[in-house]
Motif scaffolding. Structure first.
Motif, mmCIF file in Angstrom:
data_model
loop_
_atom_site.group_PDB
_atom_site.id
_atom_site.type_symbol
_atom_site.label_atom_id
_atom_site.label_comp_id
_atom_site.label_asym_id
_atom_site.label_seq_id
_atom_site.Cartn_x
_atom_site.Cartn_y
_atom_site.Cartn_z
ATOM 1 N N VAL A 119 0.852 -1.185 0.000
ATOM 2 C CA VAL A 119 0.000 0.000 0.000
ATOM 3 C C VAL A 119 0.888 1.235 0.000
ATOM 4 O O VAL A 119 1.629 1.486 0.957
ATOM 5 C CB VAL A 119 -0.922 0.007 1.243
ATOM 6 N N ARG A 120 0.827 2.003 -1.057
ATOM 7 C CA ARG A 120 1.675 3.197 -1.176
ATOM 8 C C ARG A 120 0.841 4.447 -0.892
ATOM 9 O O ARG A 120 -0.173 4.676 -1.522
ATOM 10 C CB ARG A 120 2.289 3.270 -2.576
ATOM 11 N N ARG A 121 1.286 5.209 0.070
ATOM 12 C CA ARG A 121 0.617 6.464 0.388
ATOM 13 C C ARG A 121 1.608 7.399 1.054
ATOM 14 O O ARG A 121 2.676 6.981 1.500
ATOM 15 C CB ARG A 121 -0.586 6.225 1.310
ATOM 16 N N LYS A 122 1.236 8.667 1.120
ATOM 17 C CA LYS A 122 2.109 9.634 1.774
ATOM 18 C C LYS A 122 2.066 9.416 3.290
ATOM 19 O O LYS A 122 1.023 9.144 3.856
ATOM 20 C CB LYS A 122 1.655 11.063 1.440
ATOM 21 N N PHE A 123 3.212 9.556 3.926
ATOM 22 C CA PHE A 123 3.272 9.335 5.361
ATOM 23 C C PHE A 123 4.439 10.103 5.963
ATOM 24 O O PHE A 123 5.325 10.582 5.257
ATOM 25 C CB PHE A 123 3.426 7.846 5.680
ATOM 26 N N LYS A 124 4.389 10.191 7.279
ATOM 27 C CA LYS A 124 5.471 10.842 8.025
ATOM 28 C C LYS A 124 5.650 10.078 9.329
ATOM 29 O O LYS A 124 4.760 10.063 10.173
ATOM 30 C CB LYS A 124 5.131 12.309 8.305
ATOM 31 N N ILE A 125 6.807 9.429 9.474
ATOM 32 C CA ILE A 125 7.059 8.645 10.682
ATOM 33 C C ILE A 125 7.356 9.570 11.861
ATOM 34 O O ILE A 125 8.094 10.540 11.735
ATOM 35 C CB ILE A 125 8.233 7.668 10.463
ATOM 36 N N ASP A 126 6.769 9.249 12.997
ATOM 37 C CA ASP A 126 6.965 10.043 14.203
ATOM 38 C C ASP A 126 8.268 9.606 14.894
ATOM 39 O O ASP A 126 8.257 8.807 15.837
ATOM 40 C CB ASP A 126 5.758 9.851 15.132
ATOM 41 N N TRP A 127 9.381 10.145 14.408
ATOM 42 C CA TRP A 127 10.684 9.748 14.943
ATOM 43 C C TRP A 127 10.873 10.198 16.392
ATOM 44 O O TRP A 127 11.495 9.498 17.189
ATOM 45 C CB TRP A 127 11.804 10.317 14.073
ATOM 46 N N LEU A 128 10.323 11.375 16.754
ATOM 47 C CA LEU A 128 10.447 11.843 18.133
ATOM 48 C C LEU A 128 9.748 10.875 19.078
ATOM 49 O O LEU A 128 10.288 10.519 20.136
ATOM 50 C CB LEU A 128 9.847 13.247 18.269
ATOM 51 N N GLY A 129 8.553 10.437 18.694
ATOM 52 C CA GLY A 129 7.836 9.459 19.512
ATOM 53 C C GLY A 129 8.616 8.161 19.642
ATOM 54 O O GLY A 129 8.683 7.561 20.725
ATOM 55 N N ALA A 130 9.234 7.724 18.535
ATOM 56 C CA ALA A 130 10.015 6.481 18.549
ATOM 57 C C ALA A 130 11.191 6.592 19.516
ATOM 58 O O ALA A 130 11.464 5.671 20.297
ATOM 59 C CB ALA A 130 10.516 6.172 17.139
ATOM 60 N N VAL A 131 11.891 7.737 19.477
ATOM 61 C CA VAL A 131 13.038 7.948 20.365
ATOM 62 C C VAL A 131 12.597 7.976 21.823
ATOM 63 O O VAL A 131 13.229 7.364 22.699
ATOM 64 C CB VAL A 131 13.771 9.254 19.997
ATOM 65 N N LEU A 132 11.497 8.671 22.112
ATOM 66 C CA LEU A 132 11.010 8.785 23.492
ATOM 67 C C LEU A 132 10.561 7.429 24.042
ATOM 68 O O LEU A 132 10.856 7.089 25.192
ATOM 69 C CB LEU A 132 9.866 9.801 23.564
ATOM 70 N N ILE A 133 9.853 6.660 23.221
ATOM 71 C CA ILE A 133 9.404 5.339 23.657
ATOM 72 C C ILE A 133 10.605 4.448 23.954
ATOM 73 O O ILE A 133 10.686 3.797 25.001
ATOM 74 C CB ILE A 133 8.502 4.681 22.586
ATOM 75 N N THR A 134 11.559 4.431 23.024
ATOM 76 C CA THR A 134 12.750 3.605 23.192
ATOM 77 C C THR A 134 13.538 4.014 24.432
ATOM 78 O O THR A 134 13.941 3.160 25.239
ATOM 79 C CB THR A 134 13.657 3.705 21.953
ATOM 80 N N ALA A 135 13.745 5.309 24.602
ATOM 81 C CA ALA A 135 14.514 5.798 25.751
ATOM 82 C C ALA A 135 13.807 5.494 27.071
ATOM 83 O O ALA A 135 14.444 5.075 28.049
ATOM 84 C CB ALA A 135 14.744 7.301 25.617
ATOM 85 N N GLY A 136 12.492 5.689 27.102
ATOM 86 C CA GLY A 136 11.735 5.431 28.325
ATOM 87 C C GLY A 136 11.753 3.973 28.725
ATOM 88 O O GLY A 136 12.008 3.620 29.889
ATOM 89 N N VAL A 137 11.514 3.106 27.759
ATOM 90 C CA VAL A 137 11.504 1.670 28.032
ATOM 91 C C VAL A 137 12.898 1.195 28.455
ATOM 92 O O VAL A 137 13.045 0.449 29.430
ATOM 93 C CB VAL A 137 11.024 0.883 26.787
ATOM 94 N N CYS A 138 13.923 1.637 27.733
ATOM 95 C CA CYS A 138 15.291 1.223 28.062
ATOM 96 C C CYS A 138 15.690 1.672 29.467
ATOM 97 O O CYS A 138 16.330 0.923 30.212
ATOM 98 C CB CYS A 138 16.279 1.773 27.038
ATOM 99 N N THR A 139 15.304 2.875 29.849
ATOM 100 C CA THR A 139 15.639 3.387 31.184
ATOM 101 C C THR A 139 15.037 2.513 32.271
ATOM 102 O O THR A 139 15.708 2.133 33.239
ATOM 103 C CB THR A 139 15.146 4.836 31.342
ATOM 104 N N LEU A 140 13.765 2.160 32.111
ATOM 105 C CA LEU A 140 13.099 1.332 33.119
ATOM 106 C C LEU A 140 13.666 -0.086 33.154
ATOM 107 O O LEU A 140 13.806 -0.681 34.231
ATOM 108 C CB LEU A 140 11.591 1.287 32.851
ATOM 109 N N LEU A 141 14.003 -0.623 31.986
ATOM 110 C CA LEU A 141 14.542 -1.977 31.949
ATOM 111 C C LEU A 141 15.958 -2.037 32.535
ATOM 112 O O LEU A 141 16.314 -2.995 33.230
ATOM 113 C CB LEU A 141 14.548 -2.499 30.512
ATOM 114 N N ILE A 142 16.755 -1.010 32.260
ATOM 115 C CA ILE A 142 18.101 -0.963 32.839
ATOM 116 C C ILE A 142 18.006 -0.839 34.357
ATOM 117 O O ILE A 142 18.744 -1.499 35.102
ATOM 118 C CB ILE A 142 18.906 0.210 32.237
#
Length: 525
Positions: free
Chosen positions: A206-229
């Motif tokens: 499926v081809r369509r215009k999009f914009k990935i939420d990179w800020l959200g991805a970074v925040l989710i990754t950082a938050g989860v990693c902090t709690l797991l560490i």
């Protein structure tokens, strides 16, 4: 204008992949899934040898498992989101390619630090495979038929999870191979999976215009990693009630709160928050976390119990996990077949959670003198429960969301199950280290405890009286882990009871999506 929708639906149904095509594509998916899951557990029986060769500690022991789970968990939402935007086939091959790179680095690692980095690369690739495999299945196969395939897939997942220690043990005990092949063995199979998928997997893009939420991805990754560490280090490097705990927990929660804020305003959120308005998705997500904690947290340390407390070789320790494998394999496959035949699924979720709880309680009674027969029965009970529960939680959620949310829903469930596993391994690993330290101090004195970071003992160097005490300590500490896991499994049972059973769809994800888009076009004309 309104007469164009029905032909579109018919055309989409008529182009459904045949059973043979589905099985061919699934063969590639299953090989990839198996080696990806295997990476998380194949080192379990090899870890005592790896730690000895690389001069690691009990903390490093836990981190070799946790680092891979951490990377897999943190990247699953991003993989799931990209599956709704890019070619699923290309993404799966990319994830498998990363897994090959990580495996090669791990196989030739000169020290613990490089090994941990390679495990992160493996985890990123495995995160893509575990998320995308289930998404692709839902795109190809209707939920009404998915039970049959999901049961087999759940069995592959479970066997990969539990067979890893057996394979690792055999490799470690084979003199001309050694522990490095625990990482290298997956490379040819992963390449085989890439080739199979290239030849057999055919899905529309499926081809369509999009914009990935990179800020959200970074925040989710950082938050989860902090709690797991934090959950890995607390109770070992610093006290559970300490300034470090306050800082890391508060920091992780703030990052996740910011992620929620960003995701709620993003045009293309990594985790669409509105899917949690769906009761089935919310409850299945909660249950997935609890299953991950209970299953991974308990079973990862069984192999250490077999080798240290029972004095078994890595190969024998691996063979001792077979009852759990068979229990999971049989229950997952049979439940999947019955769901496809009768269209009912909730009873298997409830029964699975109940049996899993009983299995955890039974394993909470083990010690250094427990017989192999009794252990086998207890592990088979746990395997049967997990087999009925784990994969069918995904099926229930996928059946209850619109087709355009299949990728996000599946990745969210996979994400939280992996997060539960990572939390279980790291937190219960810290509990195990703490219990071993305190019990050793009680029996042998504070000097023998080593302050919580002593190296995993080499049984061959211990005098007989000390050996018996160490074996008893590890037996008691391992049983305590399952007693901690039992109420978590019980909580999963309570959550599952509130999931409402709904009839299974008879159209595949791609067919449902075509219908939804046709209906939306018809409504705008």
């Amino acid at each position: 204008m309104t007469t164009t929708a029905p032909p579109a639906d018919v055309a989409d149904v008529s182009t459904r992949m045949s059973r043979r095509e589905v099985l061919q594509a699934l063969s590639g998916l299953m090989v990839g899934m198996f080696v990806s899951i295997l990476a998380s557990t194949v080192v379990a029986n090899a870890l005592p040898r790896i730690i000895a060769d690389l001069n690691g500690s009990q903390t490093v022991y836990t981190w070799i498992v946790t680092s891979e789970l951490l990377a897999m968990t943190a990247t699953v939402p991003l993989w799931g989101k990209m599956a709704d935007l890019y070619s699923k086939k290309l993404l799966i091959q990319l994830s498998l390619g990363l897994f090959v790179v990580g495996s090669l680095i791990a196989g030739f690692t000169p020290n613990v630090e490089v090994l941990l980095i390679s495990r992160v690369v493996q985890g990123i690739g495995a995160g893509g495979m575990t998320a995308l495999a289930t998404i692709v299945m839902a795109a190809m196969i209707p939920p009404r038929e998915l039970g049959r395939y999901a049961g087999i897939f759940g069995a592959v997942f479970g066997v990969g999870t539990i067979a890893g220690p057996l394979i690792g043990g055999l490799l470690v005990d084979t003199s001309w191979l050694g522990w490095r092949w625990c990482f290298l063995i997956g490379v040819p199979f992963t390449i085989l999976s890439i080739v199979l998928l290239q030849r057999t997997l055919h899905l529309p893009v499926v081809r369509r215009k999009f914009k990935i939420d990179w800020l959200g991805a970074v925040l989710i990754t950082a938050g989860v990693c902090t709690l797991l560490i934090w959950s890995s280090l607390a109770g070992n490097k610093f006290a559970w009630a300490s300034g470090w705990t306050a800082a890391m927990v508060l920091g992780g929660l703030v990052l996740l709160a910011l992620a929620v804020f960003v995701e709620s305003r993003a045009a293309e959120p990594i985790v669409p928050l509105d899917i949690f308005r769906n009761r089935t998705v919310s409850l299945a997500t909660a249950a997935s976390v609890l299953v991950g904690v209970a299953m991974f947290g308990g079973t990862v340390f069984l192999s250490q119990y077999f080798q240290i407390s029972l004095g078994k070789s890595p190969t024998v320790a691996g063979l001792m996990s077979l009852p759990m494998i068979f229990g999971l394999l049989v229950s997952s496959t049979v439940a999947g077949q019955l769901i496809t035949k009768f269209g009912r699924w909730k009873a298997y979720l409830v029964a699975g959670a109940a049996v899993m709880t009983v299995g955890m309680l039974l394993l909470g009674t083990i010690d250094a003198t427990t017989s192999v027969v009794v252990l086998s029965i207890y592990m088979a009970v746990l395997g049967i429960g997990v087999g009925m529960l784990m994969q069918n939680l995904v099926l229930a959620a996928q059946n209850d969301v619109p087709a355009h949310e299949l990728g996000a829903t599946t990745s969210v469930l996979t994400f939280f199950r992996s997060m539960g596993g990572a939390i279980g391994v790291s937190a219960l690993g810290a509990v195990l280290a703490s219990r071993v330290t305190s019990l050793t101090a009680e029996r042998l004195g504070p000097a023998a405890a080593g302050g919580g970071s002593a190296e995993v003992p080499d049984l061959s160097t211990l005098p007989e009286p000390v050996l018996r005490i160490v074996q008893d300590v590890y037996g008691t500490a391992t049983a305590d882990l399952f007693l901690v896991g039992a109420p978590i499994a019980l909580l999963a049972l309570i959550v599952v009871l509130f999931i409402k059973e709904k009839p299974l769809h008879t159209l595949s994800g791609d067919e449902r999506r075509a219908q939804e888009e046709a209906a939306a076009k018809a409504a705008t004309h």
